[in-house]
Write a protein that holds these residues in place. Sequence first.
Motif, mmCIF file in Angstrom:
data_model
loop_
_atom_site.group_PDB
_atom_site.id
_atom_site.type_symbol
_atom_site.label_atom_id
_atom_site.label_comp_id
_atom_site.label_asym_id
_atom_site.label_seq_id
_atom_site.Cartn_x
_atom_site.Cartn_y
_atom_site.Cartn_z
ATOM 1 N N GLY A 40 17.613 40.081 -7.631
ATOM 2 C CA GLY A 40 18.071 38.704 -7.602
ATOM 3 C C GLY A 40 18.528 38.244 -8.979
ATOM 4 O O GLY A 40 17.890 38.557 -9.984
ATOM 5 N N GLN A 202 16.512 34.797 4.420
ATOM 6 C CA GLN A 202 15.875 34.904 3.105
ATOM 7 C C GLN A 202 14.800 33.834 2.992
ATOM 8 O O GLN A 202 15.082 32.637 3.098
ATOM 9 C CB GLN A 202 16.914 34.756 1.992
ATOM 10 N N ARG A 204 10.855 32.600 1.210
ATOM 11 C CA ARG A 204 9.810 32.714 0.184
ATOM 12 C C ARG A 204 8.563 33.334 0.811
ATOM 13 O O ARG A 204 8.112 32.892 1.854
ATOM 14 C CB ARG A 204 9.504 31.313 -0.343
ATOM 15 N N PHE A 230 11.824 36.414 -1.050
ATOM 16 C CA PHE A 230 11.975 36.078 -2.461
ATOM 17 C C PHE A 230 10.692 35.471 -3.009
ATOM 18 O O PHE A 230 9.791 35.102 -2.257
ATOM 19 C CB PHE A 230 13.193 35.178 -2.702
ATOM 20 N N LEU A 303 13.039 40.804 -2.772
ATOM 21 C CA LEU A 303 13.989 40.382 -3.795
ATOM 22 C C LEU A 303 13.230 40.048 -5.075
ATOM 23 O O LEU A 303 12.385 39.152 -5.089
ATOM 24 C CB LEU A 303 14.735 39.154 -3.289
#
Length: 336
Positions: A40, A202, A204, A230, A303
Amino acid sequence: MQTNDKAKTASYHADSQRYDTMKYNRSGKSGVLLPAISLGLWHNFGFVDNLQNARAVLRCAFDLGITHFDLANNYGPPYGSAEENFGTLFKKDFKAYRDELFIATKAGYDMWPGPYGDWGSRKYLISSLDQSLKRMGLDYVDIFYHHRPDPNTPLEETMGALADIVRQGKALYVGISNYEPEATQKASKILKDLNVPFILHQARYSMFDRWIENGLLDTLEDNGVGCIAFSPLAQGMLTDKYLKGIPENSRAAKDLTFLNKETVTNHTEKIKQLNAIAEERGQKLSQMAIAWILRKKQVASVLIGASSANQLKENVKALDNLNFNEEELRLIDGIV
């Protein structure tokens, strides 16, 4: 002021063994295989950062078999600068390898002034991607995401814009980010009806932040959509950085939006206990945190950011031990 932007380095030739050790996972039911660890460019790639260090990180990543580079329109700072720097380095080092790369960008957060530079309107998404492609010097991205749900724009408009972006040849696939399960289900149905390849969500996810276990992972599996996680290290808390307090130049010491001293202090004892488990496994805490996420079958990739090539190499070593026994998982759950 950008530093070292005119520095000269030897021409880049990718490591011929770059695909020998990286693990690749299928994204949902699509034809796309992602590296288990992706890079990332949220931090460390803006105009405020050292361009030659960014170049070293990108080269190291590709040499390790990391084919997926993740950007967004507002990454920097300033906004747009990560994409512009990536475009500069892509032209110098990676243009010959374009068909080996899976490049992502996004739009959905504040980007430019006025009513058309934020959220999820058709106007914003298409304009933003046009700007992103120009900054990066690309004809298309491999995947384009809507970065966050827009509570005021009809989902049909947002998903319709993503569909048209694919039809225009500006993206091969589409994804969404930060959507709750119900909205994800609705988005998936709209995109399926439009025959658009929706392949990634995507989200968290870390040992400290498990919101996607609220049914989102099951929703993704039911719809044949992969997950890319992520913030796997909880903004650095799941590393050895805070084992002995809060270092002066750390992110927490600066009391930034995503991490502050109070949050770290409240987690210090848990961090130490998790680190003890990692040591028993022969891993660093950061490596165990990445491996813990990858054990989920819905997760195609984790990521990570990297401030140096050495940090990147260290995190990729997480792939050396991805197995957890029941006792380890029970202990981790008991701590967090």
